[in-house]
Design an enzyme around this catalytic site. Sequence first.
Site, short mmCIF file in Angstrom:
data_model
loop_
_atom_site.label_atom_id
_atom_site.label_comp_id
_atom_site.label_asym_id
_atom_site.label_seq_id
_atom_site.Cartn_x
_atom_site.Cartn_y
_atom_site.Cartn_z
CE LYS A 640 -4.20 -4.94 -4.55
NZ LYS A 640 -4.23 -4.93 -6.03
CD GLU A 711 6.48 -7.24 14.10
OE1 GLU A 711 7.33 -8.13 14.07
OE2 GLU A 711 6.49 -6.27 13.32
#
Length: 745
Positions: A640, A711
Amino acid sequence: MASSPETYFGTARSRVDGPAKVTGQAKYAGEFEAPDLAHGYVVSSAIARGAISRIDTAEAEAVPGVIKVFTHENRPRTAWLDYNYQDAVAPPGSPFRALYDEKIQFSGQPVALVVAEDFETARYAASLVKLAYAAEEPETDVTRVRDLSYTPPMKRAGIKPPPEPWGDADAAFDGAPVKVRHAYRHAIEYHNPMEPHASTVVWEGDGRLTVYDKIQGVSNSQGYLTGVFGLKKDEVRVLNPYLGGGFGSGLRPQYQLFLAVMAARELERSVRVTLTRDQMFSFTHRPDVLQTVSLGAGPDGTLQALRHDAVSGTSRYEDYQEVVVNWSAILYRCENVALTYKLAHLDLPTPGDMRAPGAVTGVFALEIAMDELAYATGQDPIALRLKNYSERDQTEGKPFGSKALRACYEQGAERFGWSQRSPEPRSMRDGKELVGWGMATGVWESLMQKSSAQATLTADGKLVVGNSTGDIGTGTYTILTQIAADALGLRMEDVTTKLGDTALAEAPVAGGSWTAASSGTAVMKACRTIANQLFTMARRMDHSPLANVDFDRVVFRDGRIAVADDPSRSVSLAEAMRAGGVDKLEATESAGPDSSHQKEFSAYTHSAIFAEVKIDEELGQVRVTRVVSAVAAGRVINPKTARSQILGGVVMGIGGALEEEGMLDHRLGRVMNHNLGEYHVPVHADIHDIDVIFVDEVDKANPMGVKGLGEIGIVGTMAAVANAVFHATGKRIRELPITVDKIIG
């Protein structure tokens, strides 16, 4: 300890810090109160280069409620004891020193600090500070100084320089049957987190300071303050339990921290300094980089030559560097490669790491060039990438510890429906809109840093774990709670995670996508140490059910220590502690990267991004209607929060492709759209369907087999959107953002 069925690791869990955030209980750096708190307001320079010739503070000081106006003329001389002090993530050079002297090095530089009894008075008085300048012509355009660029003499720690060339890239390019050579550029981008940078410095009365700072790692701020002000570590405690976004802007201490501590020490009272949105444009940004990518290939698309050259802007006082060009040789196999990276000094503040620094820039250029090569050779963009797929990191000469990129291409393409793509540009429509499909590859380092963590278990079955790293919105509070709960077989509700406090075990800044591997492993080790202590006490009990059982045969589950193959033989944690005569168990452990694994393998996270755009042919308006991002990132602790990270990265990538643009007036050396009204970022109406796939991958770079996710979501996204725009329009746009004028101009 036998492997226990993992209750929480790998399962979707809501953020444990969510209730505090949505109810307003979570406090941020600029919200902590203190008795007798004064407020500072920064006066910013109106020029980009030159010197202050005169400064008049009399009118400001006459305002009732003003305590003091600090300038370079009256700054306390106790500061900057270490002239060349560098924080933990600083590039080579001399860090910026606020109010150090009369010199102006960039537009918006702080030139005075007005301290008053309340914020409104400080802000008003700041407007009365009068300055005269001896201005010089600034140079802020990297295109005008690229010929003066140079390779920096000092290496930035943690940044790999381009490898030495191999083969003969120029000769191979000249002889290649198919050539692609173009220049690529994206605009300067600014971090613009929701929470502005602020520091609240609490004067404790005995010279000691408690500092609440907007920072992605409180140890960095503490080290900065001890170095700059000559303080001892036990004289300054830094906290930042919550961060309202950072994206890298909070990796380094920013100038408001210095100003607030300087004022607090001089006035011997608590002081808060909060920067305005305008001032958030006066430090740290993703730099302007000029790139040229040259690809030589055979008729079938096999790469024969690869050149990637970059010139990046930096400040005049620091050599900021990123890994920009190396990604080309990491992603694709080629026998003739040359990579260069140079700097150009500008009259701007030092750039800073901004979500996937260097990779966003370098991969954007590379992946558009690869799309151009696909069209030039009549290849499907995925087929071209597979034809040049690399099983080894050519820059290091090592195989990858894991690389499930092929699966990312396959699963992402299937979910997106790539096989239904008509390859010809302008061949797909939806009513009056042109439809374009584009794809790109993403890559980012899979890193682990040395980190410590502490754990404390009390007799009531409550566990507290933590360290000094920060949760910058990535879900660190939650995943560390999951790891700790599993390690001792507890409910998540019985585990409390503490972060962002220099009083806790030291950990690196939250950045680089290394927090889960670094702090997560340290927490796991600390909990296992406690588990071992509990097991030892349980075994020593009279008539213990665990007598003559080895540690590797037990599991911790439901608050008990049980024999793995005979759960009826168990001891509760409370019983073990009573038997040991203790009401508390504590452990602090450290974890670091596996040096032998690092020597043998290269570790990276990979992704494949597919984007659909729809473009109004008459108006040139671009909508990104669908994105599928397939990510191979090792084991996923919490699907999640992990999905949330990819969603955020994709949204930021869409912003970089279509909207974000710091507009510099090079005559003034100033960012002209220094607000969120004119510096555009994506809003809800700009974002449509984003689908995230986590591809199964086994990696042994760290004990948990995890790779970072902060990232990778943004890397490659800008290129996928740009490639989709070409497919829709037939117009190749190599300078971002892609705005209406570039579509219809």
